[in-house]
Design a protein around this motif. Structure first.
Motif: not given
Length: 266
Positions: A2-6, A37-42
């Motif tokens: 899979s290809r990913r969008v962050t 997708w991945e979700w990067v929460v900071q």
């Protein structure tokens, strides 16, 4: 594979309660085959009032850091971004159905497009939405167009930086978001457009929440001295990039001419 969008989200205590809505809008996205997708929460800070709102999902990572503003939080989150593209989603905003798929379609279709934005609707406290006048037509945004429009129109960009989706390598090359107390996303947009073409989607892709604790609604956001300084440094950065002549995609390297062989000594 899979290809990913962050999807990158900066959050602080007052906005944490909106994270479930942002997450629901992300879960509703239907991506093209072969994409995830991945979700990067900071968190912009180290308090205990954000973590309870972070969903339990293997696709979601959460970290904290010392306060520095949303631009610093997003930029440091890039250390965990593994996607080909990086999409901004502020903690208090929501994506509309199909937003991510439209971003991917534009970026995948044309390798000369470095970033995308879309139509944005204000989401009012009563749940109603209001659009912005003067959106451009759907299509490419040529290099250098944003800065001129911003300066001619009372420092209002023709497209909304909160809806940005950008090639990760281009975002990293520019150093992420500007180290400013506000307008860091506008500064990035100006810089991006000086080095690369963009794309605008005329379909609404983001609901931009209006609420009483919104950072851009506070008096400090419009402090005249700071506002002038933010605008000056954002414009100076964009002009410097334009002056260097660097662009995306990079021009193919020109091979150096061969070095003539040194004749042997007599």
């Amino acid at each position: 594979m899979s290809r990913r969008v962050t999807v990158v989200t900066a959050v602080h205590g007052p906005s944490a309660r909106f994270l479930p809505d942002a997450y629901a809008s992300l879960r509703a996205q239907l991506l093209p085959d072969g994409w995830e997708w991945e979700w990067v929460v900071q968190q912009d800070g180290t308090t205990d009032d954000v973590r309870p709102y972070v969903p339990d999902d293997a696709r979601v990572t959460f970290r904290q850091g010392r306060p520095g503003g949303p631009g610093v939080a997003r930029t440091i989150a890039l250390a965990r971004a593994e996607g080909t593209y990086v999409k901004v989603l502020d903690a208090d905003d929501r994506l509309t159905p199909g937003a991510l798929a439209r971003d991917l379609a534009a970026l995948e279709a044309d390798p000369t497009v470095g970033w995308t934005t879309c139509r944005v609707l204000d989401l009012l406290p009563d749940g109603s939405t209001v659009g912005f006048p003067g959106d451009p037509d759907e299509g490419p945004i040529e290099r250098g167009a944003v800065l001129g429009h911003w300066e001619r129109n009372g420092f209002r960009a023709p497209v909304h930086p909160a809806s940005l989706c950008v090639r990760r390598e281009l975002l990293v090359a520019l150093g992420g978001w500007m180290a400013l107390p506000a307008s860091e996303d506008t500064g990035l947009l100006l810089a991006l457009n000086e080095v690369s073409r963009g794309w605008f989607s005329a379909r609404a892709g983001l609901l931009y929440r209006k609420w009483e604790g919104q950072v851009t609604g506070q008096a400090a956001h419009d402090d005249p001295a700071e506002l002038e300084a933010r605008r000056a440094v954002a414009a100076a950065r964009a002009r410097a990039l334009a002056g260097f002549g660097w662009g995306y995609p990079p021009a193919p390297a020109v091979p150096a001419p061969p070095v003539p062989a040194t004749p042997p000594a007599p």
